[in-house]
Enzyme design. Structure first.
Site, mmCIF file in Angstrom:
data_model
loop_
_atom_site.group_PDB
_atom_site.id
_atom_site.type_symbol
_atom_site.label_atom_id
_atom_site.label_comp_id
_atom_site.label_asym_id
_atom_site.label_seq_id
_atom_site.Cartn_x
_atom_site.Cartn_y
_atom_site.Cartn_z
ATOM 1 N N GLY A 1 -55.546 -103.079 27.441
ATOM 2 C CA GLY A 1 -55.333 -103.756 26.167
ATOM 3 C C GLY A 1 -56.265 -104.939 25.943
ATOM 4 C CG ASP A 2 -59.256 -108.089 28.258
ATOM 5 O OD1 ASP A 2 -58.662 -109.166 28.413
ATOM 6 O OD2 ASP A 2 -60.491 -108.015 28.085
ATOM 7 C CB ILE A 3 -60.352 -107.633 22.773
ATOM 8 C CG1 ILE A 3 -59.104 -107.285 21.954
ATOM 9 C CG2 ILE A 3 -61.574 -107.560 21.881
ATOM 10 C CD1 ILE A 3 -58.718 -108.319 20.926
#
Length: 286
Positions: A240-242
């Site tokens: 989920g880390d951009i």
């Protein structure tokens, strides 16, 4: 004051580790001198340890200096800088994967831990849902307002100090009301020993996750961040880390950021060193 020389197995790129530490304005880093000054707390005793690189990528050596607690300091620094991890083994694993070029470019980059598990969790909460520049500004305000400076090096405030803060005091620093409540809540849980970081160190990733996810304000991203940078767990990949999504898009020359099924497929060959894949992907866009 004592001084000790430490030699470890290469490759180990302390200069790349220093450049990442230097992103945080609270860290006392001197790139030219190849030096970082590390705040360490043992019970109520605060010690600043100087770590100076004197070796090379292939033959890493360090000089460590501090005023007291030699054995505890060396043990904790070994933990923080992951001096006991065979990075060559990690590097060789990725030579048969699509990330081979990335691992060759950033050869020997270690997974350096935050200096203290409590401050690591607090920092993660502060960094939630704000851009990186403002996240560092907020963290700096917080530590300079409520922490302590020893020998020119900043220490985060203790759990007991954080537990006694009022939401209004953090709002004055531009914290949101909710974020202020989360930070104070973690201070209260830690000060009352309901949150025990020494115990977490002995638990499996899944158990740590179950324990932390109960805490107000702690979501999956914060748990993964804590496992990686507070406990040094080697096999985390925060999908989920951009930043990771952007790095994958750039590295694989994709038109759009990858979706979760794509990321699942990409990461399969990187097991059991997913944390290093994450770290090197972040490095590629920093």
């Amino acid at each position: 004051m004592w001084e000790e020389k430490v030699a470890i197995t290469g490759p180990y790129n302390f200069d790349l580790a220093l450049s990442r530490l230097a992103l945080d304005p609270l860290n006392a880093v001197d790139i030219e001198q190849r030096l970082v000054r590390v705040p360490l707390a043992f019970d109520d005793k605060k010690i600043v340890a100087d770590v100076i690189a004197t070796g090379t990528l292939e033959k890493p050596e360090f000089v460590v200096r501090a005023s007291d607690e030699k054995e505890k300091t060396l043990n904790r620094l070994t933990e923080i800088f992951q001096w006991d991890v065979e990075l060559l083994q990690v590097h060789e694993h990725f030579q048969s994967t699509e990330l081979k070029g990335l691992f060759n470019d950033h050869l020997g980059t270690p997974l350096v831990l935050e200096f203290d598990p409590f401050s690591s969790l607090i920092k993660s909460i502060i960094h939630q849902q704000v851009n990186l520049k403002f996240a560092f500004t907020l963290t700096e305000r917080f530590v300079q307002a409520f922490g302590e400076q020893v020998d020119g090096v900043w220490f985060y405030p203790s759990p007991e100090r954080v537990a006694k803060l009022k939401v209004e005091e953090l709002r004055e620093l531009q914290f949101s009301g909710r974020k202020a409540e989360y930070v104070i809540g973690i201070g209260e849980l830690t000060a009352s020993c309901q949150l025990d970081f020494e115990k977490l160190k002995t638990m499996a990733d899944v158990e740590v996750s179950k324990e932390l996810i109960k805490i107000r304000g702690v979501g999956p991203w914060t748990v993964e961040n804590f496992l990686m940078f507070a406990l040094g767990r080697p096999n985390l990949f925060p999908m989920g880390d951009i930043g990771i999504q952007n790095a994958l898009k750039k590295y694989f020359k994709l038109d759009d950021k990858p979706d979760l099924p794509q990321m699942e497929k990409y990461k399969e060959p990187w097991n059991p060193y997913l944390s290093y894949a994450s770290l090197y992907l972040w490095r590629s866009i920093e």
